[in-house]
Scaffold this active site. Structure first.
Site, PDB file in Angstrom:
ATOM      1  N   GLU A   1       5.354   6.652  -9.701  1.00  0.00           N
ATOM      2  CA  GLU A   1       4.035   6.228  -9.223  1.00  0.00           C
ATOM      3  C   GLU A   1       3.450   7.129  -8.130  1.00  0.00           C
ATOM      4  OE1 GLU A   1       3.374   1.995  -8.568  1.00  0.00           O
ATOM      5  OE2 GLU A   1       5.326   1.603  -9.429  1.00  0.00           O
TER       6      GLU A   1
ATOM      7  N   ASN B   1      -6.017   2.881 -12.620  1.00  0.00           N
ATOM      8  CA  ASN B   1      -5.017   1.907 -12.186  1.00  0.00           C
ATOM      9  C   ASN B   1      -3.634   2.514 -12.365  1.00  0.00           C
ATOM     10  OD1 ASN B   1      -3.914  -0.714 -11.461  1.00  0.00           O
ATOM     11  ND2 ASN B   1      -3.414  -0.984 -13.624  1.00  0.00           N
TER      12      ASN B   1
ATOM     13  N   HIS C   1       0.216   1.405 -13.085  1.00  0.00           N
ATOM     14  CA  HIS C   1       0.983   0.255 -13.580  1.00  0.00           C
ATOM     15  C   HIS C   1       2.464   0.660 -13.679  1.00  0.00           C
ATOM     16  CE1 HIS C   1       1.763  -3.525 -15.560  1.00  0.00           C
ATOM     17  NE2 HIS C   1       2.525  -2.874 -16.406  1.00  0.00           N
TER      18      HIS C   1
ATOM     19  N   ASP D   1      -4.808  -3.517 -18.508  1.00  0.00           N
ATOM     20  CA  ASP D   1      -3.865  -2.420 -18.782  1.00  0.00           C
ATOM     21  C   ASP D   1      -4.115  -1.757 -20.130  1.00  0.00           C
ATOM     22  OD1 ASP D   1      -2.543  -2.828 -16.324  1.00  0.00           O
ATOM     23  OD2 ASP D   1      -1.257  -4.360 -17.202  1.00  0.00           O
TER      24      ASP D   1
ATOM     25  N   ASN E   1       1.357   3.094  -2.588  1.00  0.00           N
ATOM     26  CA  ASN E   1       0.590   4.030  -3.434  1.00  0.00           C
ATOM     27  C   ASN E   1      -0.632   4.557  -2.688  1.00  0.00           C
ATOM     28  OD1 ASN E   1       1.651   4.415  -6.304  1.00  0.00           O
ATOM     29  ND2 ASN E   1       1.947   2.218  -5.954  1.00  0.00           N
TER      30      ASN E   1
ATOM     31  N   GLY F   1       0.772  -1.231   0.000  1.00  0.00           N
ATOM     32  CA  GLY F   1       0.000   0.000   0.000  1.00  0.00           C
ATOM     33  C   GLY F   1       0.808   1.289   0.000  1.00  0.00           C
TER      34      GLY F   1
HETATM   35  C1  GAR Z   1       3.073  -0.933  -7.542  1.00  0.00           C
HETATM   36  O1  GAR Z   1       4.334  -0.889  -8.125  1.00  0.00           O
HETATM   37  C2  GAR Z   1       1.988  -0.931  -8.604  1.00  0.00           C
HETATM   38  O2  GAR Z   1       2.291  -0.140  -9.701  1.00  0.00           O
HETATM   39  C3  GAR Z   1       1.981  -2.390  -8.983  1.00  0.00           C
HETATM   40  O3  GAR Z   1       2.134  -3.081  -7.773  1.00  0.00           O
HETATM   41  C4  GAR Z   1       2.848  -2.278  -6.833  1.00  0.00           C
HETATM   42  C5  GAR Z   1       2.023  -2.143  -5.570  1.00  0.00           C
HETATM   43  O4  GAR Z   1       2.753  -1.510  -4.552  1.00  0.00           O
HETATM   44  N1  GAR Z   1       0.758  -2.731  -9.680  1.00  0.00           N
HETATM   45  C6  GAR Z   1       0.695  -3.583 -10.679  1.00  0.00           C
HETATM   46  O5  GAR Z   1       1.650  -4.220 -11.075  1.00  0.00           O
HETATM   47  C7  GAR Z   1      -0.663  -3.733 -11.317  1.00  0.00           C
HETATM   48  N2  GAR Z   1      -0.574  -4.384 -12.581  1.00  0.00           N
HETATM   49  P1  GAR Z   1       2.022  -0.836  -3.298  1.00  0.00           P
HETATM   50  O6  GAR Z   1       1.082  -1.879  -2.680  1.00  0.00           O
HETATM   51  O7  GAR Z   1       3.150  -0.504  -2.377  1.00  0.00           O
HETATM   52  O8  GAR Z   1       1.282   0.378  -3.764  1.00  0.00           O
END
Ligand code: GAR
Length: 202
Positions: free
Chosen positions: A183, A110, A112, A153, A16, A14
């Site tokens: 991100e 989303n 990515h 995506d 993000n 989490g």
């Molecule tokens: C992030 O890097 C996000 O972009 C990726 O997973 C990670 C989650 O981190 N998402 C994907 O790959 C979706 N296809 P977080 O839980 O620390 O935010």
């Protein structure tokens, strides 16, 4: 006007989500407000982050619900209960069906961790994306925030930012740089942009 109600869907750490919480607190996000954090994994650390910020949480797992349809129906019931208008997938590691995505056109975002259309689609998630970028040998990667439709995506791109790949990068080092440089900045910016547009048209 009341801010747009946002649900953030998570599966893991989490970071993000934390960027979104911090952006709302600092006033960078002012057109939307995080009203619910929903995880498809029990014990996801993202749930702790939500609790620490005083945001209501919910857990809906496939193990509880059974079929994909029942899983998505249970998520939709929660979103309706909280009056959610915008859904942000922030490390949500489950692909949503067309039945679900078509119910929220241009309302699901989303993040990515690559420059779409590179290293995206089914099987490209989390660290795998960075492994693939390094294996290919690209010199630039990045992150993309996009609307979610029935193609994994494949929805319209909202914001995108490039990040340099450096000599000696491991997937973990690259993942961290993409998060820090792209991100965590793009996702709050995109959230504010989409919510502001919704308020403007209300
Ligand atoms: C992030 O890097 C996000 O972009 C990726 O997973 C990670 C989650 O981190 N998402 C994907 O790959 C979706 N296809 P977080 O839980 O620390 O935010």
């Amino acid at each position: 006007m009341n801010p747009v109600k946002i649900a953030v869907l998570v599966s893991g750490g989490g970071t993000n989500l934390q960027a979104l919480i911090d952006a709302e607190k600092s006033g960078m996000i002012q057109s939307g407000s995080i009203s619910l954090v929903l995880s498809n994994k029990e014990g996801a650390y993202a749930l702790e982050r939500a609790k620490n910020a005083g945001i209501p949480t919910a857990v809906v797992t496939k193990a509880q619900t059974g079929s994909q349809e029942a899983f998505e129906d249970a998520i939709r019931a929660k979103l309706t209960e909280y009056g959610v208008e915008v859904i942000i997938l922030a490390g949500f590691m489950s692909i949503l069906s067309e039945k679900f995505t078509s119910a929220y056109p241009r309302r699901i975002l989303n993040v990515h961790p690559s420059l779409i259309p590179s290293f995206c689609g089914k099987g490209f998630y989390g660290l795998h994306v960075h492994e693939a970028a390094l294996a290919y040998g690209v010199k630039v990667t990045g992150a993309t925030v996009h609307f979610v439709n029935e193609i994994p995506d494949g929805g319209e791109i909202i914001l995108q930012r490039a990040v340099e790949i450096r000599e000696g990068d491991t997937p973990e080092i690259l993942q961290r740089r993409v998060m820090e440089e792209a991100e965590w900045k793009l996702l709050p910016m995109a959230a504010e942009k989409v919510c502001a547009d919704i308020l403007k048209n209300k």
